[in-house]
Design a protein around this motif. Structure first.
Motif, PDB file in Angstrom:
ATOM      1  N   ARG A   1       0.854  -1.097  -0.003  1.00  0.00           N
ATOM      2  CA  ARG A   1      -0.129   0.039  -0.170  1.00  0.00           C
ATOM      3  C   ARG A   1       0.753   1.218  -0.064  1.00  0.00           C
ATOM      4  O   ARG A   1       1.854   1.108   0.579  1.00  0.00           O
ATOM      5  CB  ARG A   1      -0.851   0.045   1.487  1.00  0.00           C
ATOM      6  CG  ARG A   1      -2.000  -0.970   1.243  1.00  0.00           C
ATOM      7  CD  ARG A   1      -2.719  -0.911   2.453  1.00  0.00           C
ATOM      8  NE  ARG A   1      -2.132  -0.763   3.820  1.00  0.00           N
ATOM      9  CZ  ARG A   1      -2.086   0.427   4.499  1.00  0.00           C
ATOM     10  NH1 ARG A   1      -2.777   1.470   4.047  1.00  0.00           N
ATOM     11  NH2 ARG A   1      -1.420   0.446   5.437  1.00  0.00           N
ATOM     12  N   PHE A   2       0.263   2.499  -0.425  1.00  0.00           N
ATOM     13  CA  PHE A   2       1.216   3.436  -0.777  1.00  0.00           C
ATOM     14  C   PHE A   2       0.655   4.506   0.389  1.00  0.00           C
ATOM     15  O   PHE A   2      -0.575   4.778   0.303  1.00  0.00           O
ATOM     16  CB  PHE A   2       1.216   4.193  -1.988  1.00  0.00           C
ATOM     17  CG  PHE A   2       1.979   3.480  -2.945  1.00  0.00           C
ATOM     18  CD1 PHE A   2       3.295   4.072  -3.069  1.00  0.00           C
ATOM     19  CD2 PHE A   2       1.732   2.438  -3.674  1.00  0.00           C
ATOM     20  CE1 PHE A   2       4.064   3.477  -4.209  1.00  0.00           C
ATOM     21  CE2 PHE A   2       2.675   1.978  -4.632  1.00  0.00           C
ATOM     22  CZ  PHE A   2       3.958   2.391  -4.893  1.00  0.00           C
ATOM     23  N   VAL A   3       1.353   4.987   1.167  1.00  0.00           N
ATOM     24  CA  VAL A   3       0.945   5.820   2.074  1.00  0.00           C
ATOM     25  C   VAL A   3       1.799   6.949   2.524  1.00  0.00           C
ATOM     26  O   VAL A   3       2.757   7.315   1.716  1.00  0.00           O
ATOM     27  CB  VAL A   3       0.951   5.062   3.737  1.00  0.00           C
ATOM     28  CG1 VAL A   3      -0.087   3.785   3.600  1.00  0.00           C
ATOM     29  CG2 VAL A   3       2.106   4.776   4.094  1.00  0.00           C
ATOM     30  N   VAL A   4       1.313   8.066   3.152  1.00  0.00           N
ATOM     31  CA  VAL A   4       2.340   9.122   3.417  1.00  0.00           C
ATOM     32  C   VAL A   4       2.870   9.010   4.669  1.00  0.00           C
ATOM     33  O   VAL A   4       2.487   8.604   5.874  1.00  0.00           O
ATOM     34  CB  VAL A   4       1.344  10.304   3.257  1.00  0.00           C
ATOM     35  CG1 VAL A   4       0.829  10.392   1.875  1.00  0.00           C
ATOM     36  CG2 VAL A   4       0.119  10.435   4.257  1.00  0.00           C
ATOM     37  N   PRO A   5       4.124   9.574   4.947  1.00  0.00           N
ATOM     38  CA  PRO A   5       4.703   9.207   6.082  1.00  0.00           C
ATOM     39  C   PRO A   5       4.587  10.428   7.176  1.00  0.00           C
ATOM     40  O   PRO A   5       4.677  11.813   7.047  1.00  0.00           O
ATOM     41  CB  PRO A   5       6.478   9.602   5.778  1.00  0.00           C
ATOM     42  CG  PRO A   5       6.280  10.373   4.536  1.00  0.00           C
ATOM     43  CD  PRO A   5       4.974  10.130   3.800  1.00  0.00           C
ATOM     44  N   ALA A   6       4.138   9.843   8.420  1.00  0.00           N
ATOM     45  CA  ALA A   6       4.128  10.620   9.548  1.00  0.00           C
ATOM     46  C   ALA A   6       2.710  11.750   9.587  1.00  0.00           C
ATOM     47  O   ALA A   6       3.045  12.689  10.147  1.00  0.00           O
ATOM     48  CB  ALA A   6       5.475  11.373  10.048  1.00  0.00           C
TER      49      ALA A   6
END
Length: 238
Positions: free
Chosen positions: A230-235
């Motif tokens: 899955r592609f997520v955004v960091p922090a």
């Protein structure tokens, strides 16, 4: 040794920044190999994301040619990314910054003018570079970024303090295909395809011809999605 870099003598801050720059290569290599990504703690940048996920980060924009092509590519594959924007380029292309945000991607701060080595700058200049970029981005997209990436990944305790002073989370990377060098599509694909859960991927949509990056991601994104990542955004929620 008080001279600025390039003024005949090399300053101690410059040497310290360069030494730290090379030490970070070892830390990134360690993070690439580990199964426990470093999520950051205020004293260290974020080097990873939790779970069976990866984060695609895109630096140095917005650019009038490559940013729209990157956005179209991400939309085709329903991938969310984090764009670390340079304040001066946001001032030139505020509509593109808004388009990034409106497309559902996260916008981060990548300094006002991308000076290097970033960690060699005096504290007041560091604050100005980060703070001015915050204001430019906020003017363009209507909110203040929560994430900051040092130009060139050039961190130091002083850079981290400036980042914290402005309420930002420092974010580094794990996988670097050196796409800014235009090493060839095959090399970019090979490097990015080695990404594993927890990794933060570094790519660029500004600073030069990014046709190789776009072409490589056309192959890499479906490949990683097919592996169940899955592609997520960091922090983003910190």
């Amino acid at each position: 040794m008080n001279a600025e870099p390039g003024a005949g003598r090399i300053s101690w801050p410059y040497l310290s920044a360069q030494a730290l720059h090379y030490l970070l290569f070892a830390l990134r290599a360690q993070q690439f190999a580990t199964r426990r990504p470093m999520l950051g703690d205020g004293n260290r940048p974020v080097f990873g994301v939790p779970g069976h996920s990866v984060a695609l980060t895109i630096d140095d924009g917005p650019h009038p040619e490559w940013t729209p092509r990157m956005l179209d590519l991400l939309d085709r594959h329903s991938v969310r990314a984090t764009f670390f924007l340079i304040g001066a380029r946001v001032a030139e292309h505020p509509g593109l910054a808004r388009r990034i945000h409106d497309a559902g991607h996260l916008v981060g701060n990548h300094s006002m003018s991308h000076p290097q080595p970033f960690a060699a700058l005096p504290p007041d200049r560091l604050h100005a570079e980060i703070g001015q970029a915050q204001r430019r981005i906020e003017d363009a997209v209507g909110f203040s970024p929560r994430l900051f990436r040092a130009p060139g990944g050039n961190w130091s305790p002083t850079v981290l303090r400036a980042t914290a002073d402005l309420g930002l989370v420092p974010v580094d990377w794990t996988v670097n295909p050196s796409d800014w060098r235009s090493p060839g599509v095959h090399r970019i694909v090979r490097r990015l395809s080695r990404s594993r859960p927890g990794h933060v991927l570094l790519c660029h949509d500004g600073g030069g011809d990014r046709s190789q990056t776009v072409a490589a991601l056309e192959t890499v994104l479906p490949r990683l999605l097919d592996r169940g990542l899955r592609f997520v955004v960091p922090a983003a929620e910190r």
